[in-house]
Each structure stands twice: as structure tokens, then as C-alpha cells.
Scaffold this motif. Structure first.
Motif, PDB file in Angstrom:
ATOM      1  N   SER A   1     -27.139  57.988   9.674  1.00 33.14           N
ATOM      2  CA  SER A   1     -26.988  59.300   9.017  1.00 33.14           C
ATOM      3  C   SER A   1     -25.603  59.921   9.192  1.00 33.14           C
ATOM      4  O   SER A   1     -25.435  61.113   8.972  1.00 33.14           O
ATOM      5  CB  SER A   1     -28.058  60.279   9.494  1.00 33.14           C
ATOM      6  OG  SER A   1     -29.334  59.783   9.191  1.00 33.14           O
ATOM      7  N   ALA A   2     -24.625  59.122   9.575  1.00 28.87           N
ATOM      8  CA  ALA A   2     -23.257  59.636   9.687  1.00 28.87           C
ATOM      9  C   ALA A   2     -22.648  59.799   8.292  1.00 28.87           C
ATOM     10  O   ALA A   2     -22.914  58.998   7.396  1.00 28.87           O
ATOM     11  CB  ALA A   2     -22.402  58.678  10.515  1.00 28.87           C
ATOM     12  N   GLU A   3     -21.856  60.841   8.108  1.00 24.35           N
ATOM     13  CA  GLU A   3     -21.144  61.041   6.846  1.00 24.35           C
ATOM     14  C   GLU A   3     -19.768  60.401   6.954  1.00 24.35           C
ATOM     15  O   GLU A   3     -19.107  60.502   7.981  1.00 24.35           O
ATOM     16  CB  GLU A   3     -21.012  62.530   6.543  1.00 24.35           C
ATOM     17  CG  GLU A   3     -22.321  63.183   6.191  1.00 24.35           C
ATOM     18  CD  GLU A   3     -22.146  64.625   5.726  1.00 24.35           C
ATOM     19  OE1 GLU A   3     -21.007  65.029   5.408  1.00 24.35           O
ATOM     20  OE2 GLU A   3     -23.155  65.329   5.691  1.00 24.35           O
ATOM     21  N   PHE A   4     -19.336  59.724   5.860  1.00 29.26           N
ATOM     22  CA  PHE A   4     -18.022  59.104   5.848  1.00 29.26           C
ATOM     23  C   PHE A   4     -17.563  58.921   4.413  1.00 29.26           C
ATOM     24  O   PHE A   4     -18.334  59.092   3.468  1.00 29.26           O
ATOM     25  CB  PHE A   4     -18.024  57.762   6.607  1.00 29.26           C
ATOM     26  CG  PHE A   4     -19.007  56.765   6.072  1.00 29.26           C
ATOM     27  CD1 PHE A   4     -18.618  55.806   5.147  1.00 29.26           C
ATOM     28  CD2 PHE A   4     -20.323  56.779   6.484  1.00 29.26           C
ATOM     29  CE1 PHE A   4     -19.520  54.890   4.644  1.00 29.26           C
ATOM     30  CE2 PHE A   4     -21.235  55.864   5.999  1.00 29.26           C
ATOM     31  CZ  PHE A   4     -20.830  54.919   5.071  1.00 29.26           C
ATOM     32  N   ASP A   5     -16.296  58.580   4.221  1.00 29.31           N
ATOM     33  CA  ASP A   5     -15.693  58.431   2.903  1.00 29.31           C
ATOM     34  C   ASP A   5     -16.408  57.347   2.101  1.00 29.31           C
ATOM     35  O   ASP A   5     -16.684  56.264   2.621  1.00 29.31           O
ATOM     36  CB  ASP A   5     -14.209  58.073   3.065  1.00 29.31           C
ATOM     37  CG  ASP A   5     -13.474  58.089   1.740  1.00 29.31           C
ATOM     38  OD1 ASP A   5     -13.595  57.089   0.998  1.00 29.31           O
ATOM     39  OD2 ASP A   5     -12.825  59.105   1.445  1.00 29.31           O
ATOM     40  N   GLU A   6     -16.710  57.623   0.851  1.00 31.54           N
ATOM     41  CA  GLU A   6     -17.459  56.680   0.010  1.00 31.54           C
ATOM     42  C   GLU A   6     -16.692  55.402  -0.301  1.00 31.54           C
ATOM     43  O   GLU A   6     -17.276  54.410  -0.727  1.00 31.54           O
ATOM     44  CB  GLU A   6     -17.895  57.346  -1.293  1.00 31.54           C
ATOM     45  CG  GLU A   6     -16.758  57.655  -2.239  1.00 31.54           C
ATOM     46  CD  GLU A   6     -17.235  58.285  -3.540  1.00 31.54           C
ATOM     47  OE1 GLU A   6     -16.402  58.410  -4.436  1.00 31.54           O
ATOM     48  OE2 GLU A   6     -18.413  58.643  -3.646  1.00 31.54           O
ATOM     49  N   ASN A   7     -15.380  55.361  -0.076  1.00 29.67           N
ATOM     50  CA  ASN A   7     -14.578  54.174  -0.346  1.00 29.67           C
ATOM     51  C   ASN A   7     -14.609  53.151   0.799  1.00 29.67           C
ATOM     52  O   ASN A   7     -14.118  52.044   0.643  1.00 29.67           O
ATOM     53  CB  ASN A   7     -13.132  54.569  -0.646  1.00 29.67           C
ATOM     54  CG  ASN A   7     -13.040  55.398  -1.917  1.00 29.67           C
ATOM     55  OD1 ASN A   7     -13.750  55.141  -2.884  1.00 29.67           O
ATOM     56  ND2 ASN A   7     -12.196  56.408  -1.896  1.00 29.67           N
ATOM     57  N   LEU A   8     -15.178  53.524   1.940  1.00 26.52           N
ATOM     58  CA  LEU A   8     -15.259  52.600   3.073  1.00 26.52           C
ATOM     59  C   LEU A   8     -16.378  51.587   2.842  1.00 26.52           C
ATOM     60  O   LEU A   8     -17.422  51.917   2.294  1.00 26.52           O
ATOM     61  CB  LEU A   8     -15.513  53.352   4.376  1.00 26.52           C
ATOM     62  CG  LEU A   8     -14.381  54.255   4.873  1.00 26.52           C
ATOM     63  CD1 LEU A   8     -14.804  54.990   6.126  1.00 26.52           C
ATOM     64  CD2 LEU A   8     -13.140  53.424   5.151  1.00 26.52           C
TER      65      LEU A   8
ATOM     66  N   MET B   1     -19.510  54.565  12.302  1.00 28.58           N
ATOM     67  CA  MET B   1     -20.316  54.844  13.496  1.00 28.58           C
ATOM     68  C   MET B   1     -21.135  53.629  13.942  1.00 28.58           C
ATOM     69  O   MET B   1     -21.157  53.300  15.114  1.00 28.58           O
ATOM     70  CB  MET B   1     -21.270  56.017  13.237  1.00 28.58           C
ATOM     71  CG  MET B   1     -20.579  57.353  13.147  1.00 28.58           C
ATOM     72  SD  MET B   1     -19.770  57.823  14.670  1.00 28.58           S
ATOM     73  CE  MET B   1     -21.176  58.137  15.706  1.00 28.58           C
ATOM     74  N   CYS B   2     -21.843  52.974  12.991  1.00 34.00           N
ATOM     75  CA  CYS B   2     -22.760  51.898  13.400  1.00 34.00           C
ATOM     76  C   CYS B   2     -22.377  50.528  12.834  1.00 34.00           C
ATOM     77  O   CYS B   2     -22.968  49.527  13.210  1.00 34.00           O
ATOM     78  CB  CYS B   2     -24.192  52.232  13.003  1.00 34.00           C
ATOM     79  SG  CYS B   2     -24.524  52.197  11.224  1.00 34.00           S
ATOM     80  N   GLY B   3     -21.430  50.472  11.899  1.00 35.90           N
ATOM     81  CA  GLY B   3     -20.992  49.188  11.363  1.00 35.90           C
ATOM     82  C   GLY B   3     -21.816  48.668  10.199  1.00 35.90           C
ATOM     83  O   GLY B   3     -21.603  47.559   9.737  1.00 35.90           O
TER      84      GLY B   3
END
Length: 147
Positions: A9-16, A21-23
Motif C-alpha cells: 500500500s505504499a504510494e510511488f511514482d507510476e513510472n517506476l 518499499m517491497c520490491g
């Protein structure tokens, strides 16, 4: 724009391509799932309090997190449908099972490629004790009993 990891449930950039956080690999064809709620329920009758168990990730992509073990049979593997999802290529899709009762935990290898190691010994099945170190692929998990 951001996206939310379906695993942690971590938020991150959609381009990654992977969750930082968890891989978890999020680009391409991914399978959605709902995480299993962790936690042992209250003891049913007899006034005997159920023992609670957990695994702490001490090495691997999720180092530092605690995984509470719930009563019943839990699956461990790289398949997102597993009770305990370990996202690494060194982990088999269905690597092991952990049978949790009110008074004990037994881990069993499910014919995994790299095996299950407890305290530096490869095992087919093992009754876990507090302080045992479990090696599953790149993950090292510390088995703990909680009051």
C-alpha cells in the motif's frame, strides 16, 4: 501522478517498474489480490490463551517488517496468492507451508527449488522454536513468540 502498491500500500511514482518499499513488480501483467488479514483470534473456550507467533524479516527486500502468523495453514511463496508473499526469484511460487496451532508452529518445504533452511540446516519439516532463523531464498526470517 502516483500509484498504490497492491502488496504494501505504499504510494510511488507510476513510472517506476517496482515498488521501492517491497520490491513488487507493478508494470506489465500483474495479478491483483487482497492480502490475508493477519492475527490470531481469541481462544475459543477453556480459558487457555492462544500463543501468538510472528516472523520478522531480518534479511531480504522487506527487512524490518513483522508478519503475524494466524492459526491454520499458511502458504509461503512468490505467488501473490500465498498467505506470506515473498517477492524474489530465489523463492518458489509455492515454497513452504506453516501450520499454526494454539501451541506450536511447523514449517514444511513444498518441494521448493532452493529448500527451506532452519538454523543453517535444510529441512523437510521442522517444529519452530523462538529464535529460530528460517532461510527461504534471499529472505531470512526470525521466528518469535509473542505474549
Amino acid at each position: 501522478m502516483t500509484q498504490v502498491c497492491p502488496i504494501c500500500s505504499a504510494e510511488f511514482d507510476e513510472n517506476l517498474a517496482t515498488c521501492p518499499m517491497c520490491g513488487y513488480h507493478v508494470l506489465g501483467s500483474t495479478q491483483s489480490f487482497t492480502p490475508v488479514p493477519f492475527g490470531a483470534g481469541a481462544d475459543e473456550g477453556r480459558g487457555q490463551k492462544a500463543q501468538k507467533y510472528e516472523l520478522r524479516v531480518v534479511r531480504g527486500p522487506k527487512t524490518g517488517i513483522d508478519i503475524e502468523l494466524s492459526e491454520g495453514e499458511m502458504t509461503v511463496g512468490r505467488d501473490p496468492q500465498c498467505s506470506i508473499f515473498l517477492n524474489d526469484m530465489t523463492v518458489s511460487r509455492s515454497h513452504a507451508t506453516i501450520e499454526v496451532t494454539k501451541s506450536s508452529c511447523i514449517i514444511r518445504d513444498q518441494n521448493s527449488f532452493n529448500g527451506v533452511w532452519v538454523n543453517d540446516r535444510m529441512v523437510d519439516a521442522c517444529l519452530l522454536k523462538a529464535g529460530d532463523l528460517i532461510q527461504i531464498g534471499a529472505f531470512c526470517l526470525l521466528f518469535r513468540e509473542r505474549p
